[in-house]
Design a protein around this motif. Sequence first.
Motif, PDB file in Angstrom:
ATOM      1  N   THR A 199     -23.052   8.018  19.713  1.00 20.83           N
ATOM      2  CA  THR A 199     -22.148   7.546  18.660  1.00 20.83           C
ATOM      3  C   THR A 199     -20.699   7.772  19.043  1.00 20.83           C
ATOM      4  O   THR A 199     -19.849   6.888  18.889  1.00 20.83           O
ATOM      5  CB  THR A 199     -22.465   8.257  17.333  1.00 20.83           C
ATOM      6  OG1 THR A 199     -23.804   7.949  16.943  1.00 20.83           O
ATOM      7  CG2 THR A 199     -21.507   7.810  16.236  1.00 20.83           C
ATOM      8  N   VAL A 200     -20.382   8.971  19.542  1.00 21.42           N
ATOM      9  CA  VAL A 200     -19.000   9.265  19.937  1.00 21.42           C
ATOM     10  C   VAL A 200     -18.569   8.369  21.089  1.00 21.42           C
ATOM     11  O   VAL A 200     -17.456   7.820  21.091  1.00 21.42           O
ATOM     12  CB  VAL A 200     -18.859  10.751  20.325  1.00 21.42           C
ATOM     13  CG1 VAL A 200     -17.468  11.030  20.898  1.00 21.42           C
ATOM     14  CG2 VAL A 200     -19.119  11.636  19.113  1.00 21.42           C
ATOM     15  N   ILE A 201     -19.448   8.176  22.074  1.00 16.98           N
ATOM     16  CA  ILE A 201     -19.107   7.308  23.214  1.00 16.98           C
ATOM     17  C   ILE A 201     -18.848   5.883  22.745  1.00 16.98           C
ATOM     18  O   ILE A 201     -17.873   5.237  23.157  1.00 16.98           O
ATOM     19  CB  ILE A 201     -20.241   7.338  24.261  1.00 16.98           C
ATOM     20  CG1 ILE A 201     -20.304   8.715  24.934  1.00 16.98           C
ATOM     21  CG2 ILE A 201     -20.039   6.239  25.306  1.00 16.98           C
ATOM     22  CD1 ILE A 201     -21.487   8.885  25.862  1.00 16.98           C
ATOM     23  N   ASN A 202     -19.681   5.377  21.860  1.00 19.48           N
ATOM     24  CA  ASN A 202     -19.557   3.987  21.408  1.00 19.48           C
ATOM     25  C   ASN A 202     -18.342   3.761  20.510  1.00 19.48           C
ATOM     26  O   ASN A 202     -17.904   2.622  20.339  1.00 19.48           O
ATOM     27  CB  ASN A 202     -20.824   3.560  20.669  1.00 19.48           C
ATOM     28  CG  ASN A 202     -22.028   3.486  21.584  1.00 19.48           C
ATOM     29  OD1 ASN A 202     -21.891   3.319  22.794  1.00 19.48           O
ATOM     30  ND2 ASN A 202     -23.222   3.656  21.028  1.00 19.48           N
ATOM     31  N   GLN A 203     -17.798   4.829  19.942  1.00 18.67           N
ATOM     32  CA  GLN A 203     -16.603   4.699  19.111  1.00 18.67           C
ATOM     33  C   GLN A 203     -15.325   4.683  19.937  1.00 18.67           C
ATOM     34  O   GLN A 203     -14.241   4.493  19.394  1.00 18.67           O
ATOM     35  CB  GLN A 203     -16.551   5.852  18.095  1.00 18.67           C
ATOM     36  CG  GLN A 203     -17.589   5.751  16.993  1.00 18.67           C
ATOM     37  CD  GLN A 203     -17.655   6.996  16.137  1.00 18.67           C
ATOM     38  OE1 GLN A 203     -17.104   8.044  16.491  1.00 18.67           O
ATOM     39  NE2 GLN A 203     -18.326   6.903  14.998  1.00 18.67           N
ATOM     40  N   THR A 204     -15.457   4.876  21.245  1.00 22.53           N
ATOM     41  CA  THR A 204     -14.305   4.899  22.146  1.00 22.53           C
ATOM     42  C   THR A 204     -14.246   3.599  22.936  1.00 22.53           C
ATOM     43  O   THR A 204     -15.223   3.214  23.579  1.00 22.53           O
ATOM     44  CB  THR A 204     -14.403   6.093  23.114  1.00 22.53           C
ATOM     45  OG1 THR A 204     -14.578   7.294  22.367  1.00 22.53           O
ATOM     46  CG2 THR A 204     -13.136   6.210  23.953  1.00 22.53           C
ATOM     47  N   ASP A 205     -13.111   2.912  22.871  1.00 28.10           N
ATOM     48  CA  ASP A 205     -12.983   1.605  23.532  1.00 28.10           C
ATOM     49  C   ASP A 205     -13.023   1.729  25.054  1.00 28.10           C
ATOM     50  O   ASP A 205     -13.651   0.924  25.742  1.00 28.10           O
ATOM     51  CB  ASP A 205     -11.674   0.924  23.102  1.00 28.10           C
ATOM     52  CG  ASP A 205     -11.669   0.568  21.619  1.00 28.10           C
ATOM     53  OD1 ASP A 205     -12.768   0.350  21.071  1.00 28.10           O
ATOM     54  OD2 ASP A 205     -10.584   0.544  21.019  1.00 28.10           O
ATOM     55  N   ALA A 206     -12.337   2.726  25.589  1.00 38.71           N
ATOM     56  CA  ALA A 206     -12.273   2.898  27.044  1.00 38.71           C
ATOM     57  C   ALA A 206     -13.163   4.064  27.463  1.00 38.71           C
ATOM     58  O   ALA A 206     -13.814   4.698  26.643  1.00 38.71           O
ATOM     59  CB  ALA A 206     -10.819   3.150  27.465  1.00 38.71           C
TER      60      ALA A 206
END
Length: 457
Positions: free
Chosen positions: A226-233
């Motif tokens: 979830t945290v990774i997918n909320q980050t654009d880069a």
Amino acid sequence: MPKEREWLTFYDWARTYGNYFYLSILGQPILVLNTHDVVSDLLEKRSGIYSSRPRLVMAGDLVGFDQAIALMPYSERFRQLRRLIQRELNAKALEKYWPLHEQESRELAKNLISHPTEMQSYIRHYAGSVILKVTYGYQTQPKDDPFLLLAEKVMQAFSMASQPGAWLVDLVPWLRYLPSWSPGAGFQSTAKKWSDLHMQVINGPYDWAMRNQGLPALAKPNFVSTVINQTDADLTEEEQSLLLWSSASLFGGGADTTVAALSSFFLAMALYPGVQQRGYTEIQKVVGKDRLPSVSDRKHLPYVECIMYEVLRWNPVTPLGVPHMLVEADVYEGYHIPAKTIIMPNIWAMLHEPSIFPEPHSFLPERFVGNEAAVKEVSVAFGFGRRACPGVAFAESSMFVAIATALSTVIIANARDMQGKDITREVPYKTGTISHPPAFTCSLTPRDGAELLSIRT
């Protein structure tokens, strides 16, 4: 300084010295708080100066537990980690994990029916499996999972290393510089062993999750993804560090505490069969015989919810909490409190206050029925102020559905110690930051309708 079950000694001392008292050990000031009113005045209303952690040389400097939020000093780094965890653990966001809680609770019941003599092992597997899947998307192996075996050793080390007063090096920090071969420096080899285990637990499941992003082996939803997918880069080095230690904080905070709480539940049900029967009767009346309880049933099962509250109260998982530290001198009711005083909230004493909990040593869930004051008071089991556990809703969901499923499917009886002797209601819990009941066994008999487990798992 008492060395065993300090909370009981402090509870007795409070009768002589008052609701809060001060002691000094080799020059280290310690303030013990025994009532919620005093805790509220200091740790909540004055949280700006009472929210840090003491420097525990053994647990922090030498082993490294202070890099996760439980022992981390109050700082911007702490606030960043806490915000990241709270964003995913708020009550609404947690609903997506309910099916996972339910599935794992049914696996626990199936395993207990099939292997009742391995109850403690399967309780530990349940707690670890839930938190590993939610945090990393990792599905544990049915038996002898390597991450769970490591975590068990590390949580035992945490409980021993973080116990205030247990290590002379915490009170005399320069002892850490003694050569490892010198007399009295045996703690250094212990710390080295614990530190190596700790970093294996920190890096192992995290590295597995990063390698398996986008692969079928990864269970979703999970915190890391979830945290990774909320980050654009791509994550920066700092963002990766925050994700590593926030996920480690989740894992460490949710594994052993759940084990201790559920062990207390099974022990209490064996010792108080009337409570067990009343809980089962409520479930049959509300849920029926055609399905098993779910997390969403909680609002319709008030007595089962009260059993959960009483488990938290009867023998709290962290009877002395995790110590706070005062960062600047303060004055309370005319008393001067020096800076760097260690503050120890006696949670056990607060949850055994007779004016709030009559017959405090008995397991009486009905004390919470229609009693909002008692329900509010039991929240002290999760800490105070800015250091309160951010995973309260998650912990309660995990506990509730495990309790409700067990009540629905097994009859719990005959609590005995490992020598085969009957355990009495005055059972002595183990010393440690996280306190467990002594090792015990129960007889677990399947109830009518337990066959639903094969359908719902």
